[in-house]
Design a protein around this motif. Structure first.
Motif, PDB file in Angstrom:
ATOM      1  N   ALA A  58       0.828  -1.203   0.000  1.00  0.00           N
ATOM      2  CA  ALA A  58       0.000   0.000   0.000  1.00  0.00           C
ATOM      3  C   ALA A  58       0.865   1.257   0.000  1.00  0.00           C
ATOM      4  O   ALA A  58       0.558   2.238  -0.690  1.00  0.00           O
ATOM      5  N   ALA A  59       1.972   1.213   0.758  1.00  0.00           N
ATOM      6  CA  ALA A  59       2.864   2.369   0.785  1.00  0.00           C
ATOM      7  C   ALA A  59       3.572   2.561  -0.549  1.00  0.00           C
ATOM      8  O   ALA A  59       3.806   3.685  -0.995  1.00  0.00           O
ATOM      9  N   ALA A  60       3.921   1.440  -1.209  1.00  0.00           N
ATOM     10  CA  ALA A  60       4.604   1.546  -2.498  1.00  0.00           C
ATOM     11  C   ALA A  60       3.698   2.142  -3.568  1.00  0.00           C
ATOM     12  O   ALA A  60       4.156   2.829  -4.487  1.00  0.00           O
ATOM     13  N   GLY A  61       2.407   1.901  -3.462  1.00  0.00           N
ATOM     14  CA  GLY A  61       1.480   2.434  -4.451  1.00  0.00           C
ATOM     15  C   GLY A  61       0.897   3.780  -4.067  1.00  0.00           C
ATOM     16  O   GLY A  61      -0.001   4.269  -4.759  1.00  0.00           O
ATOM     17  N   ALA A  62       1.370   4.376  -2.988  1.00  0.00           N
ATOM     18  CA  ALA A  62       0.842   5.665  -2.552  1.00  0.00           C
ATOM     19  C   ALA A  62       1.370   6.789  -3.437  1.00  0.00           C
ATOM     20  O   ALA A  62       2.282   6.615  -4.244  1.00  0.00           O
ATOM     21  N   ASP A  63       0.764   7.948  -3.261  1.00  0.00           N
ATOM     22  CA  ASP A  63       1.183   9.103  -4.043  1.00  0.00           C
ATOM     23  C   ASP A  63       2.579   9.542  -3.636  1.00  0.00           C
ATOM     24  O   ASP A  63       3.095   9.170  -2.568  1.00  0.00           O
ATOM     25  N   ALA A  64       3.186  10.355  -4.501  1.00  0.00           N
ATOM     26  CA  ALA A  64       4.529  10.854  -4.224  1.00  0.00           C
ATOM     27  C   ALA A  64       4.521  11.757  -2.995  1.00  0.00           C
ATOM     28  O   ALA A  64       3.542  12.457  -2.717  1.00  0.00           O
ATOM     29  N   HIS A  65       5.619  11.723  -2.244  1.00  0.00           N
ATOM     30  CA  HIS A  65       5.758  12.581  -1.084  1.00  0.00           C
ATOM     31  C   HIS A  65       6.344  13.924  -1.490  1.00  0.00           C
ATOM     32  O   HIS A  65       7.089  14.023  -2.463  1.00  0.00           O
ATOM     33  N   VAL A  66       6.007  14.926  -0.729  1.00  0.00           N
ATOM     34  CA  VAL A  66       6.581  16.254  -0.914  1.00  0.00           C
ATOM     35  C   VAL A  66       7.713  16.398   0.091  1.00  0.00           C
ATOM     36  O   VAL A  66       7.482  16.414   1.308  1.00  0.00           O
ATOM     37  N   VAL A  67       8.940  16.471  -0.402  1.00  0.00           N
ATOM     38  CA  VAL A  67      10.125  16.460   0.440  1.00  0.00           C
ATOM     39  C   VAL A  67      10.889  17.760   0.242  1.00  0.00           C
ATOM     40  O   VAL A  67      11.175  18.157  -0.898  1.00  0.00           O
ATOM     41  N   GLN A  68      11.224  18.404   1.342  1.00  0.00           N
ATOM     42  CA  GLN A  68      12.043  19.621   1.299  1.00  0.00           C
ATOM     43  C   GLN A  68      13.473  19.259   1.681  1.00  0.00           C
ATOM     44  O   GLN A  68      13.708  18.595   2.686  1.00  0.00           O
ATOM     45  N   LEU A 122      19.925  14.212   8.560  1.00  0.00           N
ATOM     46  CA  LEU A 122      18.700  14.115   9.343  1.00  0.00           C
ATOM     47  C   LEU A 122      17.485  14.166   8.431  1.00  0.00           C
ATOM     48  O   LEU A 122      17.330  15.083   7.628  1.00  0.00           O
ATOM     49  N   VAL A 123      16.631  13.152   8.551  1.00  0.00           N
ATOM     50  CA  VAL A 123      15.372  13.082   7.822  1.00  0.00           C
ATOM     51  C   VAL A 123      14.243  13.137   8.843  1.00  0.00           C
ATOM     52  O   VAL A 123      14.198  12.317   9.761  1.00  0.00           O
ATOM     53  N   ARG A 124      13.343  14.100   8.685  1.00  0.00           N
ATOM     54  CA  ARG A 124      12.170  14.208   9.554  1.00  0.00           C
ATOM     55  C   ARG A 124      10.931  13.925   8.716  1.00  0.00           C
ATOM     56  O   ARG A 124      10.769  14.500   7.633  1.00  0.00           O
ATOM     57  N   VAL A 125      10.056  13.061   9.193  1.00  0.00           N
ATOM     58  CA  VAL A 125       8.870  12.673   8.431  1.00  0.00           C
ATOM     59  C   VAL A 125       7.620  13.071   9.192  1.00  0.00           C
ATOM     60  O   VAL A 125       7.597  13.109  10.429  1.00  0.00           O
ATOM     61  N   ALA A 126       6.565  13.375   8.435  1.00  0.00           N
ATOM     62  CA  ALA A 126       5.260  13.669   8.997  1.00  0.00           C
ATOM     63  C   ALA A 126       4.533  12.358   9.289  1.00  0.00           C
ATOM     64  O   ALA A 126       4.940  11.289   8.796  1.00  0.00           O
ATOM     65  N   PRO A 127       3.458  12.391  10.082  1.00  0.00           N
ATOM     66  CA  PRO A 127       2.731  11.143  10.357  1.00  0.00           C
ATOM     67  C   PRO A 127       2.275  10.414   9.102  1.00  0.00           C
ATOM     68  O   PRO A 127       2.251   9.183   9.074  1.00  0.00           O
ATOM     69  N   ALA A 128       1.932  11.147   8.043  1.00  0.00           N
ATOM     70  CA  ALA A 128       1.464  10.499   6.823  1.00  0.00           C
ATOM     71  C   ALA A 128       2.560   9.693   6.136  1.00  0.00           C
ATOM     72  O   ALA A 128       2.266   8.772   5.363  1.00  0.00           O
ATOM     73  N   ALA A 129       3.821  10.029   6.397  1.00  0.00           N
ATOM     74  CA  ALA A 129       4.940   9.325   5.764  1.00  0.00           C
ATOM     75  C   ALA A 129       5.671   8.404   6.734  1.00  0.00           C
ATOM     76  O   ALA A 129       6.767   7.929   6.426  1.00  0.00           O
ATOM     77  N   ALA A 130       5.065   8.127   7.906  1.00  0.00           N
ATOM     78  CA  ALA A 130       5.755   7.303   8.906  1.00  0.00           C
ATOM     79  C   ALA A 130       6.003   5.894   8.401  1.00  0.00           C
ATOM     80  O   ALA A 130       7.055   5.300   8.662  1.00  0.00           O
ATOM     81  N   TRP A 131       5.040   5.320   7.651  1.00  0.00           N
ATOM     82  CA  TRP A 131       5.205   3.942   7.187  1.00  0.00           C
ATOM     83  C   TRP A 131       6.192   3.834   6.031  1.00  0.00           C
ATOM     84  O   TRP A 131       6.668   2.735   5.729  1.00  0.00           O
ATOM     85  N   THR A 132       6.491   4.931   5.347  1.00  0.00           N
ATOM     86  CA  THR A 132       7.443   4.896   4.227  1.00  0.00           C
ATOM     87  C   THR A 132       8.779   5.507   4.613  1.00  0.00           C
ATOM     88  O   THR A 132       9.588   5.820   3.737  1.00  0.00           O
TER      89      THR A 132
END
Length: 359
Positions: A58-68, A122-132
């Motif tokens: 499910a995570a692999a088929g999710a939409d692209a993440h917005v990364v700064q 350092l990589v910080r992720v939001a809750p929506a990207a925790a599984w990826t």
């Protein structure tokens, strides 16, 4: 042919006395005959692995993440690697310099990546990207070989992704099942059927019955070898230091779970209704005790509670050991679990001593 009266008769063959099992041997045999316990030890890791595969797909088929992305040398390499992986990459905002340390992702962002000139990335992720988070870490690590990459959730705690989060949970969840339904339920059943004295003896010495109870319960913890093999096999070729830390954590977690389960089994009512309650407690601890779900997807107050939860210590210690980082967090978790085991067995010894007092 007749025998004379003075003819000696052959002596009867001596009867072989049945071999008497020790309480530990009897409890181990009872555990191995318990089909429900065996099914729990075998099916639990398989169920968690199935959930991990579903979430990974499910995570692999999710939409692209917005990364700064921001930082010094290597920032461009990270940005190109993330773009090639299908992520939407943004540079630093108008008020941020190129070497600014980015914090937790703000609105509209799924992750931030800070690439300093020296030190860990350092990589910080939001809750929506925790599984990826694991995929982001691998992408950044591939762009900067030789650099240390740390991935943190919005709460500042390590984020591991699907595999890093759920694979160690195989070991911890099985230990939790063996501790509550497997130990507390068994002690409660022994009390209900009046056979607890056969396992622990009738001595009134303080602590002796608790020690005998431990000797009867610990052999059945060998079932924990099933998920341990699954975890080691799933993380690739074992390395010496993580393997030693994993064994130490498994031993400390098993001792703590067995002690807490035995104490709970001694305090629970002996009715049939307590069996389902143990399973409800197991599910709640698995979901909200830092075993299955990462702290970043739970309410903010859960992070404070999980810092004092032995289940979270166990799970985070196993994750840190398998990640190959510094051994200090895993050793600290093992020490905390050891203290829990000592405290629970001390309380159980007091409970046994009070139960044995004449009235």
């Amino acid at each position: 042919m007749t025998l004379r009266a003075d003819t000696p008769r052959p002596a009867p063959a001596p009867r072989r006395r049945p071999r008497r099992l020790s309480p530990a041997g009897a409890a181990l045999r009872e555990s191995l005959r318990d089909r429900h316990l065996l099914a729990q030890a075998v099916l639990t890791p398989l169920l968690v692995l199935a959930v991990a595969l579903v979430l990974a797909r499910a995570a692999a088929g999710a939409d692209a993440h917005v990364v700064q992305v921001a930082g010094g040398p290597g920032t461009a390499d990270v940005a190109r690697a993330l773009a090639a992986a299908g992520e939407e990459v943004r540079g630093p905002g108008p008020a941020t310099g190129p070497a600014t340390v980015l914090g937790a992702p703000g609105p509209g962002l799924d992750a931030t990546v800070t690439v300093p000139a020296t030190g860990p990335v350092l990589v910080r992720v939001a809750p929506a990207a925790a599984w990826t988070a694991g995929d982001l870490r691998e992408t950044v690590q591939a762009a900067l070989p030789g650099r240390t990459v740390r991935v943190l959730g919005p709460d500042g705690r390590p984020a591991h992704g699907v595999t890093g989060q759920l694979l160690p949970a195989v070991l911890v969840l099985t230990a939790l099942v063996l501790a509550l339904p497997g130990t507390a339920g068994r002690v409660r059943s022994w009390r209900r059927h009046g056979t607890l004295a056969l396992v622990t003896g009738t001595t009134t010495a303080r602590g002796v019955r608790a020690v005998r109870l431990a000797g009867a319960l610990l052999p059945s913890r060998l079932l924990l070898a099933v998920p341990a093999v699954v975890v080691v096999a799933g993380t690739g070729p074992p390395r010496p230091v993580p393997l030693v830390l994993l064994v130490l954590l498994a031993a400390a977690g098993t001792a703590a779970g067995t002690a807490a389960g035995a104490l709970l089994g001694g305090l629970l009512r002996t009715g049939r209704e307590t069996g389902p309650l143990l399973w409800v407690l197991t599910v709640l601890l698995a979901l909200f005790g830092g075993v299955l779900l990462p702290a970043s997807v739970l309410p903010p107050a859960a992070g404070t509670v999980l810092r004092f939860a032995p289940t979270a210590w166990f799970a985070d210690g196993v994750r840190d050991a398998l990640a190959g980082g510094a051994p200090a967090p895993a050793l600290l978790a093992a020490g905390g679990l050891g203290l829990v085991a000592v405290a629970a067995w001390a309380a159980l010894a007091v409970l046994c001593a009070r139960t044995d007092r004449p009235r």
